[in-house]
Design an enzyme around this catalytic site. Structure first.
Site, PDB file in Angstrom:
ATOM      1  N   ASP A   1       2.516   2.359   0.704  1.00  0.00           N
ATOM      2  CA  ASP A   1       2.531   2.631  -0.506  1.00  0.00           C
ATOM      3  C   ASP A   1       1.259   2.638  -1.277  1.00  0.00           C
ATOM      4  O   ASP A   1       1.253   2.293  -2.612  1.00  0.00           O
ATOM      5  CB  ASP A   1       3.560   1.395  -1.350  1.00  0.00           C
ATOM      6  CG  ASP A   1       4.806   1.248  -0.676  1.00  0.00           C
ATOM      7  OD1 ASP A   1       5.427   2.241  -0.019  1.00  0.00           O
ATOM      8  OD2 ASP A   1       5.392   0.105  -0.547  1.00  0.00           O
TER       9      ASP A   1
ATOM     10  N   LYS B   1      -0.214   7.739  -0.734  1.00  0.00           N
ATOM     11  CA  LYS B   1      -0.292   8.908   0.350  1.00  0.00           C
ATOM     12  C   LYS B   1       0.362   9.994  -0.298  1.00  0.00           C
ATOM     13  O   LYS B   1      -0.369  11.068   0.136  1.00  0.00           O
ATOM     14  CB  LYS B   1       0.199   8.143   1.899  1.00  0.00           C
ATOM     15  CG  LYS B   1      -0.551   7.061   2.219  1.00  0.00           C
ATOM     16  CD  LYS B   1       0.103   6.458   3.557  1.00  0.00           C
ATOM     17  CE  LYS B   1       1.599   5.992   3.674  1.00  0.00           C
ATOM     18  NZ  LYS B   1       1.818   4.945   2.832  1.00  0.00           N
TER      19      LYS B   1
ATOM     20  N   GLN C   1       3.333   4.281   6.179  1.00  0.00           N
ATOM     21  CA  GLN C   1       2.975   2.892   6.300  1.00  0.00           C
ATOM     22  C   GLN C   1       1.465   2.595   5.955  1.00  0.00           C
ATOM     23  O   GLN C   1       0.961   3.525   5.514  1.00  0.00           O
ATOM     24  CB  GLN C   1       3.526   2.271   7.381  1.00  0.00           C
ATOM     25  CG  GLN C   1       5.152   2.000   7.552  1.00  0.00           C
ATOM     26  CD  GLN C   1       5.728   3.274   8.065  1.00  0.00           C
ATOM     27  OE1 GLN C   1       5.544   3.972   9.171  1.00  0.00           O
ATOM     28  NE2 GLN C   1       6.883   3.626   7.106  1.00  0.00           N
TER      29      GLN C   1
HETATM   30  P1  GDP Z   1       3.109   5.927  -0.522  1.00  0.00           P
HETATM   31  O1  GDP Z   1       4.210   5.542  -0.019  1.00  0.00           O
HETATM   32  O2  GDP Z   1       1.669   5.941   0.223  1.00  0.00           O
HETATM   33  O3  GDP Z   1       3.098   7.815  -0.585  1.00  0.00           O
HETATM   34  O4  GDP Z   1       3.079   5.578  -2.015  1.00  0.00           O
HETATM   35  P2  GDP Z   1       4.436   5.358  -2.703  1.00  0.00           P
HETATM   36  O5  GDP Z   1       4.910   6.606  -3.356  1.00  0.00           O
HETATM   37  O6  GDP Z   1       5.460   4.804  -2.129  1.00  0.00           O
HETATM   38  O7  GDP Z   1       3.902   4.563  -4.155  1.00  0.00           O
HETATM   39  C1  GDP Z   1       2.890   4.980  -4.822  1.00  0.00           C
HETATM   40  C2  GDP Z   1       3.599   5.133  -6.401  1.00  0.00           C
HETATM   41  O8  GDP Z   1       2.421   5.279  -7.104  1.00  0.00           O
HETATM   42  C3  GDP Z   1       4.275   6.112  -6.563  1.00  0.00           C
HETATM   43  O9  GDP Z   1       5.136   5.809  -7.502  1.00  0.00           O
HETATM   44  C4  GDP Z   1       3.156   7.314  -7.291  1.00  0.00           C
HETATM   45  O10 GDP Z   1       3.732   8.524  -8.214  1.00  0.00           O
HETATM   46  C5  GDP Z   1       2.330   6.437  -8.011  1.00  0.00           C
HETATM   47  N1  GDP Z   1       0.973   6.683  -8.228  1.00  0.00           N
HETATM   48  C6  GDP Z   1       0.191   7.570  -6.931  1.00  0.00           C
HETATM   49  N2  GDP Z   1      -1.175   7.562  -7.440  1.00  0.00           N
HETATM   50  C7  GDP Z   1      -1.259   6.957  -8.657  1.00  0.00           C
HETATM   51  C8  GDP Z   1      -2.267   6.578  -9.660  1.00  0.00           C
HETATM   52  O11 GDP Z   1      -3.175   6.955  -9.435  1.00  0.00           O
HETATM   53  N3  GDP Z   1      -1.955   6.129 -10.757  1.00  0.00           N
HETATM   54  C9  GDP Z   1      -0.480   5.546 -10.772  1.00  0.00           C
HETATM   55  N4  GDP Z   1      -0.422   5.056 -12.074  1.00  0.00           N
HETATM   56  N5  GDP Z   1       0.401   5.896 -10.363  1.00  0.00           N
HETATM   57  C10 GDP Z   1       0.130   6.496  -9.229  1.00  0.00           C
HETATM   58  P1  IMO Z   2       5.308   4.378   3.124  1.00  0.00           P
HETATM   59  O1  IMO Z   2       5.092   5.205   4.130  1.00  0.00           O
HETATM   60  C1  IMO Z   2       5.441  -0.163   2.389  1.00  0.00           C
HETATM   61  C2  IMO Z   2       7.593  -2.407   5.828  1.00  0.00           C
HETATM   62  C3  IMO Z   2       8.990  -3.238   5.574  1.00  0.00           C
HETATM   63  C4  IMO Z   2       8.719  -4.441   6.404  1.00  0.00           C
HETATM   64  C5  IMO Z   2       7.783  -3.909   7.792  1.00  0.00           C
HETATM   65  C6  IMO Z   2       8.923  -3.222   8.875  1.00  0.00           C
HETATM   66  O2  IMO Z   2       6.218   4.524   1.994  1.00  0.00           O
HETATM   67  O3  IMO Z   2       3.961   3.379   2.838  1.00  0.00           O
HETATM   68  P2  IMO Z   2      10.569  -1.174   9.169  1.00  0.00           P
HETATM   69  O4  IMO Z   2      11.855  -0.719   8.251  1.00  0.00           O
HETATM   70  O5  IMO Z   2       9.318  -0.232   9.355  1.00  0.00           O
HETATM   71  O6  IMO Z   2      10.813  -1.811  10.672  1.00  0.00           O
HETATM   72  O7  IMO Z   2      10.103  -2.361   8.232  1.00  0.00           O
HETATM   73  O8  IMO Z   2       7.367  -2.371   7.326  1.00  0.00           O
HETATM   74  N1  IMO Z   2       7.408  -1.065   5.549  1.00  0.00           N
HETATM   75  C7  IMO Z   2       6.747  -0.413   4.457  1.00  0.00           C
HETATM   76  N2  IMO Z   2       6.151  -1.167   3.431  1.00  0.00           N
HETATM   77  N3  IMO Z   2       5.511   1.369   2.743  1.00  0.00           N
HETATM   78  C8  IMO Z   2       6.201   1.713   3.717  1.00  0.00           C
HETATM   79  O9  IMO Z   2       6.137   3.281   3.900  1.00  0.00           O
HETATM   80  C9  IMO Z   2       6.913   0.833   4.455  1.00  0.00           C
HETATM   81  N4  IMO Z   2       7.635   1.275   5.896  1.00  0.00           N
HETATM   82  C10 IMO Z   2       7.971   0.220   6.233  1.00  0.00           C
HETATM   83  O10 IMO Z   2       9.038  -3.376   4.208  1.00  0.00           O
HETATM   84  O11 IMO Z   2       7.956  -5.106   5.941  1.00  0.00           O
HETATM   85 MG    MG Z   3       5.877   4.319  -0.033  1.00  0.00          MG
END
Ligand code: GDP
Ligand code: IMO
Ligand code: MG
Length: 434
Positions: free
Chosen positions: A18, A21, A229
């Site tokens: 999260d 990416k 991840q």
């Molecule tokens: P990922 O799994 O790595 O793609 O990340 P996620 O989408 O799960 O979580 C990142 C969150 O942060 C999302 O809600 C994005 O829209 C938000 N986001 C990404 N870059 C920025 C930033 O620079 N600032 C803010 N405030 N939010 C961001």
């Molecule tokens: P993105 O791509 C954050 C975490 C789960 C758990 C562990 C194992 O959005 O960054 P799983 O279901 O993979 O067997 O769970 O990994 N986890 C993540 N945490 N972002 C993710 O994906 C995750 N995908 C799995 O919360 O701790």
């Molecule tokens: Mg994510």
């Protein structure tokens, strides 16, 4: 936005997932021919914002928002075919033209309904030691892959083999479910009927992902390898056993996409300006109480896949330094800097101490990582919005100082800084700084 000369860029999470990416990949995808996922499955939740519209992608690569980008799932991905088709249909329903743009490796393993049932049952069985999985069947699907009892996309062309595998897996799954005192059972006939309904649609997307990537690179195209991840969730390098079941790091990008490591010429580590984790396991710089709530609210830190609140913490230098090493990061992309705008002071961990001694390496044992004491530096905040900054020079001096410390502690140059979820809220740092 591609760094000068780079053709094939692996974009990996350098913390616990999260990191943003999805946003970074979407920004870079403007210049890409192919975006390919190489590991994980629908456990990922990658958020892309285009104007007011927000898309959360679980299986479909984050290049989907650009009309000319081909979006591929490599052999290292575990594909839940029903979730995949649902996601595709939803995106098409929202106006995306995905015709001819999706492809799945014939070698990718399928996540079956029994994998999800097992995921839930095994988690319950772990009791207080639960991993906190996303419940998407990821661990059991990779377990079947490694045990050589899995079903792959290419197998869909062989109904007899599908029947044999499903019957064997259903029997094994039912034994586990019985042992875990779960009342439900897998009905292999039902599973096969459901598979029969979607088999042709998935087979129609079957492709040689590695071959496509190599051909694109030969033809002068640009390729993004989209990690899911993060390094600390990698099955080898992460905080085992509190990890996911795949190789999230850059080595996995080669294996999971079907190319050689020499094809990758940049490894970009996406790093949040602070730290979060969702699910269980150690988190040395974790915040508690009001400070945690403040960071969670400001950053909107709730899981994109499960909606669970994420656990926030200060920037963890040892984590990113370690991630830089195991990935061979060539550069960092720092995201969510804007979330820190209102903090008077910021803490940044440069090292860990364990039993009074400064650690030089990163602990192998989750139980040791639980016990480390982070060594913090306190830096001044900047107390002003960075959301409108578009060049490094636009950032307040205190913010630049914070970024410089991250570069020093992680021993890796910063190439991008994100100051908001919108595409244009992205600062490209001149390569001369690298
Ligand atoms: P990922 O799994 O790595 O793609 O990340 P996620 O989408 O799960 O979580 C990142 C969150 O942060 C999302 O809600 C994005 O829209 C938000 N986001 C990404 N870059 C920025 C930033 O620079 N600032 C803010 N405030 N939010 C961001
Ligand atoms: P993105 O791509 C954050 C975490 C789960 C758990 C562990 C194992 O959005 O960054 P799983 O279901 O993979 O067997 O769970 O990994 N986890 C993540 N945490 N972002 C993710 O994906 C995750 N995908 C799995 O919360 O701790
Ligand atoms: Mg994510």
């Amino acid at each position: 936005m591609f760094a000068d000369g780079a053709r094939c860029v692996a974009v990996v999470g350098a913390q616990w997932g999260d990191e943003g990416k999805g946003k970074l990949i979407d920004v870079l995808a403007e210049q890409a021919t192919i975006v390919a996922r190489y590991q994980g499955g629908a456990n990922a939740g990658h958020t892309v914002r285009v104007g007011e519209a927000e898309f959360i992608l679980h299986l479909i690569p984050s290049g989907a928002l650009y009309p000319d980008v081909r979006c591929l799932l490599g052999n290292g991905v575990v594909v839940d075919p029903w979730t995949f088709l649902e996601e595709r249909d939803e995106l098409v329903g929202r106006g995306l033209d995905l015709d001819g743009r999706l492809g799945i490796s014939g070698r990718a393993h399928l996540v079956m309904p029994y994998h999800k049932m097992l995921d839930a049952a095994l988690e319950t069985g772990r009791g207080g030691k639960a991993i906190g999985t996303t419940g998407r069947g990821i661990g059991p699907a990779y377990r079947d892959k490694a045990a050589r009892t899995g079903l792959r996309v290419a197998d869909l062309s062989d109904p007899e083999r599908c029947a044999r595998v499903v019957e064997r897996c259903a029997e094994a799954a039912n034994a586990t479910l019985a042992r875990q005192q779960v009342p439900e059972r897998v009905d292999p006939e039902q599973v096969l009927a459901a598979l029969g309904e979607i088999g042709e649609q998935i087979l129609a997307l079957r492709t040689d992902v590695g071959g496509e990537i190599r051909a694109a690179l030969r033809g002068g195209g640009r390729v993004l390898l989209e990690g899911a991840q993060g390094a600390l969730l990698d099955v080898d390098h992460g905080t085992y056993p509190y990890v996911t079941s795949s190789s999230t790091t850059a080595g996995g990008a080669a294996t999971g996409a079907g190319i050689g490591p020499t094809a990758i010429d940049e490894v970009l580590g996406v790093v949040k300006a602070y730290t979060t984790r969702v699910g269980n396991g150690p988190l040395p710089t974790e915040l508690e109480g009001r400070e945690a709530e403040r960071l969670r609210e400001l950053g909107g830190e709730f899981g994109a896949t499960t909606g669970r609140p994420r656990r926030p913490g200060w920037f963890d230098g040892p984590v990113v330094r370690y991630a830089a090493g195991v990935n061979g990061l060539t550069a960092l992309a720092i995201t969510k800097l804007d979330v820190l705008d209102s903090f008077e002071t910021l803490k940044l961990a440069t090292d860990y101490e364990l039993d009074g001694r400064r650690l030089t390496g990163f602990p192998e044992l989750a139980s040791d990582l639980e016990r480390v004491t982070p060594v913090y530096e306190t830096l001044p905040g900047w107390g002003t919005s960075t959301a409108a900054c578009r060049r490094l020079e636009d950032l307040p001096e205190a913010a630049r100082r914070y970024l410089r410390r991250i570069e020093e502690v992680a021993a890796t140059p910063i190439r991008y800084v994100s100051v908001g979820s919108a595409r244009d809220q992205t600062i490209r740092v001149a390569a001369a700084r690298a």
